[in-house]
Motif scaffolding. Structure first.
Motif, short mmCIF file in Angstrom:
data_model
loop_
_atom_site.label_atom_id
_atom_site.label_comp_id
_atom_site.label_asym_id
_atom_site.label_seq_id
_atom_site.Cartn_x
_atom_site.Cartn_y
_atom_site.Cartn_z
N ILE A 119 -11.80 -15.15 39.34
CA ILE A 119 -12.64 -15.25 38.14
C ILE A 119 -12.74 -16.71 37.72
O ILE A 119 -11.73 -17.44 37.68
CB ILE A 119 -12.05 -14.43 36.98
CG1 ILE A 119 -11.99 -12.95 37.36
CG2 ILE A 119 -12.87 -14.61 35.71
CD1 ILE A 119 -11.29 -12.08 36.36
N CYS A 120 -13.95 -17.15 37.44
CA CYS A 120 -14.12 -18.51 36.96
C CYS A 120 -15.15 -18.55 35.83
O CYS A 120 -16.01 -17.67 35.71
CB CYS A 120 -14.53 -19.47 38.08
SG CYS A 120 -16.26 -19.39 38.56
N TYR A 121 -15.02 -19.57 35.01
CA TYR A 121 -15.94 -19.81 33.90
C TYR A 121 -16.67 -21.11 34.18
O TYR A 121 -16.03 -22.13 34.48
CB TYR A 121 -15.17 -19.89 32.58
CG TYR A 121 -15.95 -20.49 31.44
CD1 TYR A 121 -17.17 -19.96 31.03
CD2 TYR A 121 -15.45 -21.61 30.76
CE1 TYR A 121 -17.88 -20.53 29.99
CE2 TYR A 121 -16.15 -22.17 29.70
CZ TYR A 121 -17.37 -21.63 29.32
OH TYR A 121 -18.07 -22.19 28.29
N SER A 122 -17.98 -21.07 34.11
CA SER A 122 -18.78 -22.28 34.35
C SER A 122 -19.78 -22.47 33.21
O SER A 122 -20.24 -21.52 32.60
CB SER A 122 -19.50 -22.20 35.69
OG SER A 122 -20.35 -21.07 35.73
N ARG A 123 -20.09 -23.72 32.96
CA ARG A 123 -21.06 -24.07 31.93
C ARG A 123 -21.85 -25.29 32.38
O ARG A 123 -21.28 -26.24 32.92
CB ARG A 123 -20.35 -24.36 30.60
CG ARG A 123 -21.31 -24.58 29.43
CD ARG A 123 -20.58 -24.86 28.12
NE ARG A 123 -19.89 -26.14 28.15
CZ ARG A 123 -18.59 -26.29 28.08
NH1 ARG A 123 -17.80 -25.23 28.00
NH2 ARG A 123 -18.04 -27.49 28.13
N HIS A 171 -31.52 -12.16 36.69
CA HIS A 171 -31.00 -11.06 35.89
C HIS A 171 -30.32 -11.58 34.62
O HIS A 171 -30.45 -10.97 33.56
CB HIS A 171 -30.01 -10.23 36.70
CG HIS A 171 -30.65 -9.47 37.81
ND1 HIS A 171 -31.27 -8.25 37.62
CD2 HIS A 171 -30.80 -9.74 39.14
CE1 HIS A 171 -31.75 -7.81 38.76
NE2 HIS A 171 -31.47 -8.69 39.71
N LEU A 172 -29.61 -12.70 34.73
CA LEU A 172 -28.89 -13.23 33.59
C LEU A 172 -29.83 -13.59 32.44
O LEU A 172 -29.52 -13.37 31.27
CB LEU A 172 -28.07 -14.46 33.99
CG LEU A 172 -26.85 -14.19 34.88
CD1 LEU A 172 -26.20 -15.51 35.27
CD2 LEU A 172 -25.85 -13.29 34.19
N LYS A 173 -30.97 -14.16 32.77
CA LYS A 173 -31.89 -14.57 31.71
C LYS A 173 -32.48 -13.37 30.97
O LYS A 173 -33.03 -13.51 29.87
CB LYS A 173 -33.00 -15.45 32.28
CG LYS A 173 -33.96 -14.76 33.22
CD LYS A 173 -34.99 -15.74 33.75
CE LYS A 173 -35.97 -15.09 34.72
NZ LYS A 173 -36.93 -16.07 35.27
N LEU A 200 -23.23 -13.45 31.28
CA LEU A 200 -23.25 -14.51 30.28
C LEU A 200 -22.08 -14.33 29.32
O LEU A 200 -21.80 -13.22 28.88
CB LEU A 200 -24.56 -14.50 29.50
CG LEU A 200 -25.83 -14.90 30.27
CD1 LEU A 200 -27.05 -14.67 29.40
CD2 LEU A 200 -25.76 -16.36 30.71
N LEU A 201 -21.42 -15.42 28.98
CA LEU A 201 -20.33 -15.35 28.01
C LEU A 201 -20.87 -14.90 26.66
O LEU A 201 -20.24 -14.10 25.96
CB LEU A 201 -19.68 -16.73 27.88
CG LEU A 201 -18.43 -16.81 27.00
CD1 LEU A 201 -17.30 -16.00 27.62
CD2 LEU A 201 -18.00 -18.26 26.83
N ASN A 202 -22.05 -15.40 26.30
CA ASN A 202 -22.70 -15.00 25.06
C ASN A 202 -24.18 -14.77 25.35
O ASN A 202 -24.94 -15.72 25.48
CB ASN A 202 -22.54 -16.10 24.00
CG ASN A 202 -23.18 -15.74 22.67
OD1 ASN A 202 -23.76 -14.66 22.50
ND2 ASN A 202 -23.07 -16.63 21.71
N PRO A 203 -24.60 -13.51 25.49
CA PRO A 203 -26.00 -13.22 25.85
C PRO A 203 -27.03 -13.85 24.91
O PRO A 203 -28.14 -14.14 25.33
CB PRO A 203 -26.06 -11.69 25.78
CG PRO A 203 -24.66 -11.25 26.03
CD PRO A 203 -23.80 -12.28 25.37
N SER A 204 -26.64 -14.08 23.66
CA SER A 204 -27.60 -14.66 22.71
C SER A 204 -27.66 -16.18 22.83
O SER A 204 -28.54 -16.81 22.23
CB SER A 204 -27.22 -14.27 21.28
OG SER A 204 -25.94 -14.78 20.94
N ASP A 205 -26.74 -16.78 23.60
CA ASP A 205 -26.75 -18.23 23.78
C ASP A 205 -26.29 -18.57 25.20
O ASP A 205 -25.12 -18.85 25.44
CB ASP A 205 -25.84 -18.90 22.75
CG ASP A 205 -25.92 -20.42 22.81
OD1 ASP A 205 -26.76 -20.95 23.60
OD2 ASP A 205 -25.17 -21.09 22.08
N PRO A 206 -27.22 -18.57 26.16
CA PRO A 206 -26.88 -18.84 27.57
C PRO A 206 -26.19 -20.19 27.79
O PRO A 206 -25.48 -20.35 28.78
CB PRO A 206 -28.24 -18.80 28.27
CG PRO A 206 -29.09 -17.94 27.39
CD PRO A 206 -28.64 -18.25 25.99
#
Length: 243
Positions: A119-123, A171-173, A200-206
């Motif tokens: 599992i990884c988190y990217s921004r 799909h993410l967008k 998305l970590l926060n669907p309302s703020d990609p």
């Protein structure tokens, strides 16, 4: 000493007015905060006010409450100290919520860290965090080797990265979870087949980034290829059979 308090103050702490008027404020503080109050009070007067000083007060029933103290010094016509006007904010529930949130975050971190899936988190297309399973999968020894590195370093080429990212992002967008099977590259340059599931970590703020779960499916792909080869050989043998 307390000169006056409003009914909310009395109701919150459970006292009658006659029990508090004229009493030293420190009498209503938890042990350990009385000395802190003495020091803070002097600074309070010198500064002319105070903002959000946190104290622990004792209710009449013995229970404790966390308060944030805002205040302003009142002076007479000659500028001498006269009194202090204070507003108390009950922070007990806020603190409880914050503590529960911290516990939840620690629990989540433990779950992510111990997960057998990488599992990884990217921004902003850069890797920010990864669990141990992910590090083992890619052969990294420490976070310095990948933290803040572009996600593209995990792909065989820039074209492969953009292709996989395009599949996932479509799909993410839309606010949906996204999956893709692709080839990725380890630290030593070896290539393996992987299944990636991103959200998305926060669907309302990609812009807050994505969480991706990566599984090494190389064995499955090899078995599938071996099965296809076997089927092709069988089919060819069947077609060439004289019967």
């Amino acid at each position: 000493n307390l000169l006056d308090v409003n009914q909310v103050w009395l109701s919150t702490l459970g006292y009658d007015r006659k029990e508090v008027i004229g009493k030293w404020y420190g009498d209503f503080l938890a042990v350990g905060f009385q000395d802190f109050f003495r020091i803070t009070f002097l600074k309070f007067i010198a500064a002319g006010g105070i903002l959000r000083a946190e104290l622990v007060m004792i209710r009449k029933d013995g229970s404790q409450m966390v308060v944030a103290l805002d205040g302003k010094v009142g002076r007479d016509e000659r500028g001498r100290f006269k009194e202090i006007h204070c507003i108390l904010h009950d922070m007990t529930e806020f603190r409880r919520t914050a503590e529960n949130l911290q516990k939840s975050e620690r629990m989540l971190q433990s779950i992510l860290a111990s997960s057998p899936v990488g599992i990884c988190y990217s921004r902003e297309k850069r890797i920010q965090w990864a669990n141990d399973a992910w590090k083992r999968m890619f052969g990294f020894d420490s976070e310095d080797e990948y933290c803040e590195q572009p996600s593209a370093i995990l792909h065989p080429s820039a074209e492969a990265y953009e292709r996989t990212r395009g599949v996932l992002y479509n799909h993410l967008k839309k606010g949906e979870d996204s999956e893709s099977e692709t080839q990725l590259v380890r630290k030593d340059g070896s290539v393996f087949h992987a299944h990636i599931r991103s959200t998305l970590l926060n669907p309302s703020d990609p812009s807050e980034g994505t969480i991706s779960a990566t599984s090494d499916i190389s064995d499955r792909v090899r078995h599938e290829e071996a099965l296809r080869e076997s089927e092709q050989k069988f089919s060819k043998a069947f077609q060439n059979s004289p019967d």
